[in-house]
Design a protein around this motif. Structure first.
Motif, mmCIF file in Angstrom:
data_model
loop_
_atom_site.group_PDB
_atom_site.id
_atom_site.type_symbol
_atom_site.label_atom_id
_atom_site.label_comp_id
_atom_site.label_asym_id
_atom_site.label_seq_id
_atom_site.Cartn_x
_atom_site.Cartn_y
_atom_site.Cartn_z
ATOM 1 N N ALA A 206 -4.223 -43.742 -1.883
ATOM 2 C CA ALA A 206 -3.942 -44.823 -0.932
ATOM 3 C C ALA A 206 -5.225 -45.467 -0.421
ATOM 4 O O ALA A 206 -5.264 -46.657 -0.115
ATOM 5 C CB ALA A 206 -3.114 -44.289 0.239
ATOM 6 N N PRO A 211 -5.289 -50.372 -2.212
ATOM 7 C CA PRO A 211 -5.840 -51.626 -1.670
ATOM 8 C C PRO A 211 -6.718 -52.385 -2.662
ATOM 9 O O PRO A 211 -6.976 -53.568 -2.460
ATOM 10 C CB PRO A 211 -6.657 -51.167 -0.451
ATOM 11 C CG PRO A 211 -6.951 -49.734 -0.690
ATOM 12 C CD PRO A 211 -5.813 -49.187 -1.506
ATOM 13 N N PRO B 86 -11.700 -58.011 -2.702
ATOM 14 C CA PRO B 86 -12.271 -56.934 -3.526
ATOM 15 C C PRO B 86 -13.179 -57.523 -4.620
ATOM 16 O O PRO B 86 -13.082 -58.713 -4.933
ATOM 17 C CB PRO B 86 -11.037 -56.263 -4.130
ATOM 18 C CG PRO B 86 -9.990 -57.328 -4.147
ATOM 19 C CD PRO B 86 -10.266 -58.226 -2.966
ATOM 20 N N TYR B 121 -20.817 -55.991 0.194
ATOM 21 C CA TYR B 121 -19.446 -55.474 0.336
ATOM 22 C C TYR B 121 -19.424 -53.972 0.613
ATOM 23 O O TYR B 121 -18.754 -53.500 1.534
ATOM 24 C CB TYR B 121 -18.668 -55.799 -0.939
ATOM 25 C CG TYR B 121 -17.266 -55.247 -1.013
ATOM 26 C CD1 TYR B 121 -16.200 -55.936 -0.446
ATOM 27 C CD2 TYR B 121 -16.997 -54.055 -1.686
ATOM 28 C CE1 TYR B 121 -14.907 -55.445 -0.529
ATOM 29 C CE2 TYR B 121 -15.708 -53.562 -1.778
ATOM 30 C CZ TYR B 121 -14.668 -54.257 -1.202
ATOM 31 O OH TYR B 121 -13.394 -53.760 -1.284
ATOM 32 N N VAL B 122 -20.144 -53.213 -0.212
ATOM 33 C CA VAL B 122 -20.081 -51.751 -0.068
ATOM 34 C C VAL B 122 -20.593 -51.294 1.306
ATOM 35 O O VAL B 122 -19.908 -50.546 1.993
ATOM 36 C CB VAL B 122 -20.817 -51.053 -1.241
ATOM 37 C CG1 VAL B 122 -20.973 -49.554 -0.977
ATOM 38 C CG2 VAL B 122 -20.041 -51.276 -2.553
ATOM 39 N N ALA B 126 -18.263 -49.592 4.181
ATOM 40 C CA ALA B 126 -18.623 -48.205 4.497
ATOM 41 C C ALA B 126 -18.794 -48.040 6.011
ATOM 42 O O ALA B 126 -18.408 -47.017 6.584
ATOM 43 C CB ALA B 126 -19.903 -47.805 3.762
ATOM 44 N N ARG B 129 -15.305 -48.125 7.628
ATOM 45 C CA ARG B 129 -14.588 -46.874 7.376
ATOM 46 C C ARG B 129 -15.158 -45.743 8.222
ATOM 47 O O ARG B 129 -14.428 -44.955 8.807
ATOM 48 C CB ARG B 129 -14.653 -46.479 5.899
ATOM 49 C CG ARG B 129 -14.060 -45.083 5.681
ATOM 50 C CD ARG B 129 -13.640 -44.735 4.269
ATOM 51 N NE ARG B 129 -12.990 -45.772 3.552
ATOM 52 C CZ ARG B 129 -11.774 -46.249 3.801
ATOM 53 N NH1 ARG B 129 -11.052 -45.723 4.793
ATOM 54 N NH2 ARG B 129 -11.273 -47.206 3.072
ATOM 55 N N HIS B 203 -7.123 -58.011 2.855
ATOM 56 C CA HIS B 203 -7.853 -56.928 2.174
ATOM 57 C C HIS B 203 -8.487 -55.948 3.167
ATOM 58 O O HIS B 203 -8.361 -54.730 2.991
ATOM 59 C CB HIS B 203 -8.926 -57.524 1.263
ATOM 60 C CG HIS B 203 -9.709 -56.506 0.497
ATOM 61 N ND1 HIS B 203 -9.124 -55.626 -0.385
ATOM 62 C CD2 HIS B 203 -11.035 -56.199 0.496
ATOM 63 C CE1 HIS B 203 -10.055 -54.839 -0.907
ATOM 64 N NE2 HIS B 203 -11.220 -55.159 -0.387
ATOM 65 N N ALA B 206 -5.828 -53.814 4.563
ATOM 66 C CA ALA B 206 -5.293 -52.911 3.537
ATOM 67 C C ALA B 206 -6.271 -51.778 3.222
ATOM 68 O O ALA B 206 -5.859 -50.665 2.894
ATOM 69 C CB ALA B 206 -4.964 -53.702 2.264
ATOM 70 N N LEU B 207 -7.551 -52.060 3.320
ATOM 71 C CA LEU B 207 -8.557 -51.028 3.065
ATOM 72 C C LEU B 207 -8.623 -50.001 4.179
ATOM 73 O O LEU B 207 -8.769 -48.809 3.930
ATOM 74 C CB LEU B 207 -9.955 -51.657 2.972
ATOM 75 C CG LEU B 207 -10.504 -52.113 1.656
ATOM 76 C CD1 LEU B 207 -11.918 -52.639 1.865
ATOM 77 C CD2 LEU B 207 -10.509 -50.987 0.636
ATOM 78 N N PRO B 211 -4.022 -47.337 4.816
ATOM 79 C CA PRO B 211 -4.094 -45.942 4.329
ATOM 80 C C PRO B 211 -4.405 -44.930 5.428
ATOM 81 O O PRO B 211 -4.179 -43.736 5.222
ATOM 82 C CB PRO B 211 -5.219 -45.986 3.286
ATOM 83 C CG PRO B 211 -6.021 -47.195 3.614
ATOM 84 C CD PRO B 211 -5.078 -48.175 4.244
ATOM 85 N N MET B 212 -4.917 -45.375 6.566
ATOM 86 C CA MET B 212 -5.191 -44.453 7.665
ATOM 87 C C MET B 212 -4.002 -44.356 8.623
ATOM 88 O O MET B 212 -4.040 -43.584 9.584
ATOM 89 C CB MET B 212 -6.436 -44.891 8.438
ATOM 90 C CG MET B 212 -7.672 -45.103 7.569
ATOM 91 S SD MET B 212 -8.128 -43.658 6.552
ATOM 92 C CE MET B 212 -9.233 -42.808 7.692
ATOM 93 N N GLY B 213 -2.977 -45.162 8.379
ATOM 94 C CA GLY B 213 -1.803 -45.120 9.246
ATOM 95 C C GLY B 213 -2.066 -45.653 10.643
ATOM 96 O O GLY B 213 -1.445 -45.206 11.611
ATOM 97 N N ILE B 214 -2.980 -46.614 10.768
ATOM 98 C CA ILE B 214 -3.257 -47.163 12.101
ATOM 99 C C ILE B 214 -2.763 -48.603 12.205
ATOM 100 O O ILE B 214 -2.678 -49.338 11.216
ATOM 101 C CB ILE B 214 -4.756 -47.074 12.477
ATOM 102 C CG1 ILE B 214 -5.622 -47.981 11.625
ATOM 103 C CG2 ILE B 214 -5.243 -45.625 12.362
ATOM 104 C CD1 ILE B 214 -7.091 -47.984 12.037
#
Lengths: 257, 257
Positions: A206, A211, B86, B121-122, B126, B129, B203, B206-207, B211-214
Motif C-alpha cells: 500500500a 500510490p 509520480p 521528488y525523493v 522522504a 513521510r 498523489h 495517496a502517498l 496507506p497510513m490510514g490518516i
C-alpha cells in the motif's frame, strides 16, 4: 532525515539489475542488535517464526538472482519493529505475538516508539521508495514483489496452504501468479490466504505500489517448505518461472483492457 | 538515499508544533535554481500559475501559524519537477502546461528525469513521510492538509468555484471541511472541483495519507483571492476555524461510526 538510521535498518543487493521486479523482504532477519538486544526473549523464541520469516531471505535472494532483480531486505527482527506495519499500529512493536509475551515491548513510551520508528521503519521505506522512484524515472516499469513465510501451525491449527498470493488494491499480478503457480507447480496455492489486505498485511504494498500505480504481489511460503538453503534454492528454481510467466500474463491482461 | 538532494528540495517550519495538521505545499515556489535555470521560459511565464501556485505558501504559512501546525514546502518550481506527480507521469516534468511549451523539458533523457527525481521528488516525499511517521509514533494523530491554488481562467474559461475541497480514498475530512466552509464563509465551495483524484491531483495524499490510514484533504483556492500578503492573511483567518471545526466534526463522524 535519515540521521537516526540504524546500520542494520536496510540492505540493498543487485541495485544495478535491470529486471522488472523490486523484491522486498521485510522480515528477513532475526538479529536483535544493540541498543535493543534480546527484548527479554529466550534463544528459542528468537529463532522462531515470531521473530522473523524463516527461509524468506534465502528464497528472495534466489529469486533476485534468477530474475536479475534488485533485492531490499531488513537486518533486524520484526519484534523490534515490524516493517510491514505503520508506526501507530499495535503490531509495529508488538507486546504479544501468537502465544508469546514480548517483555521488551511492554508499555513502550512514545519516545521509545519514535526512536525505533526513526531507526528502522523510516530508513527502510525511504530506501524502497527511492529505488522504485529511480526505476520509474528511468522508464524501467518496476513491479513490487514482497517475500514472506508463515508457520505451518498457528495457534495450534495446521495450515494446508503452501503458497499464499496476496495483493493490495490491484489484483492483476497476484491473479497471474496464482494461475502460473497452478499451471507450473504442485504447490497448494491460494489467493489472499493465510492472510489478506483485511488483516493489514499489505502495508508495504500500500505504501509503495498502490500510490505509484505499479503492479504488486506478496508471496507467502509455508516455512517448512523453505527450511534449508537447499530447499530455498529449489523453491527459487520453481517460483522464478512462475513470476516470469505472471509478468507476461499480467502484461497481456493490461494490453487487452 | 538523499545524497543527491537539491538544497531547495524541501523546507520544514514549526517542526515542534503539536497541532494535528501536517500542512504541505508542493507548489510553493517559482524559483528556477541551478543546475536547471529558467528552462527557456520568459519572466512572465515564470511568474505565472504554470510555474507555481501563487499565494499558496502565504496561505499555508498563515494556517500553520494559526493551527500550531508543522509546514513542509518545496523550494523549486513545479515545472522542474511537479511533486504532486509520480516520476513516470508525463506531468512530473511537463513538456507543455496549459498553452505554454516548456523548452527545457522537451524530450528529456531518462538520466535527466532520474536526476530531477532524486534531487527534488525523493527528498521532498522522504521528509513528508518521516514527519508523518514521527507524529504517528508519538501518538499525535496527524492529518494531512495540502494547500494549492488554481487560476481563475483556464484555457479561456472562467471558473466560478472559489474553494475546492478534494480528497483521496477517504472523503471524511473533505466533507467536513465543505460543511464548515459553507457554514462559516461566503466562499463558493465545491467538493472535488476544479479537479479530483480522477485527474491524478491527489498523489501526495495517496502517498502519505491513504496507506497510513490518516485523514486528508487538499485545499484549492482560486488564486485571485490570495494574490497579496494581506489577502493571504485574511484567508488564513477565515480558513483556520474551518479546519478546526472540520477536525472536530470528522472526529464525531468517526466516533459515531
Amino acid at each position: 532525515m535519515t540521521g537516526h538510521a540504524h546500520p542494520l535498518a536496510v540492505a540493498i543487493e543487485n541495485r544495478d539489475a535491470a529486471g522488472r521486479c523490486v523484491i522486498v523482504c521485510e522480515h528477513a532477519s532475526n538479529a536483535f542488535p544493540e541498543p535493543w538486544g534480546a527484548l527479554g526473549l529466550s534463544d528459542a523464541q528468537r529463532a522462531a517464526h515470531i521473530a522473523w520469516d524463516p527461509g524468506a531471505l534465502g528464497l528472495a535472494r534466489g529469486l533476485a538472482e534468477r530474475l536479475g532483480s534488485v533485492l531490499i531486505h531488513a537486518g533486524a527482527s520484526r519484534l523490534i519493529y515490524d516493517l510491514n506495519r505503520p508506526p501507530q499500529s499495535r503490531g509495529a512493536m508488538a507486546e504479544r505475538s501468537e502465544i508469546h509475551d514480548i517483555p521488551g515491548n511492554r508499555a513502550l513510551a512514545p519516545e521509545t516508539r519514535l526512536m525505533r520508528t526513526e531507526a528502522l521503519y523510516v530508513p527502510f521505506h525511504a530506501t524502497v521508495r527511492a529505488e522504485i522512484a529511480r526505476r520509474l524515472a528511468l522508464g524501467l516499469d518496476p513491479v513490487l514483489v514482497t517475500v514472506h513465510s508463515f508457520t505451518p501451525v498457528y495457534a495450534g491449527k495446521p495450515r494446508a496452504v503452501e503458497l499464499g498470493v496476496i495483493h493490495d488494491a490491484d489484483p492483476t499480478l497476484a491473479r497471474a501468479v496464482l494461475a502460473e503457480a497452478e499451471a507450473r507447480t504442485p504447490l497448494v496455492t491460494r489467493l489472499n490466504e493465510p492472510y489478506s489486505a483485511a488483516d493489514e498485511v499489505t502495508h508495504t504494498l500500500a505504501l509503495h505500489a498502490t500510490p505509484m500505480g505499479i503492479a504488486n504481489v506478496m508471496l507467502e511460503l509455508r516455512n517448512d517448505l523453505i527450511a534449508t538453503p537447499e530447499a530455498q534454492v529449489e523453491m527459487a528454481d520453481r517460483l522464478a518461472p512462475v513470476l516470469e510467466g505472471a509478468l507476461a500474463r499480467a502484461a497481456n491482461v493490461e494490453g487487452a483492457a
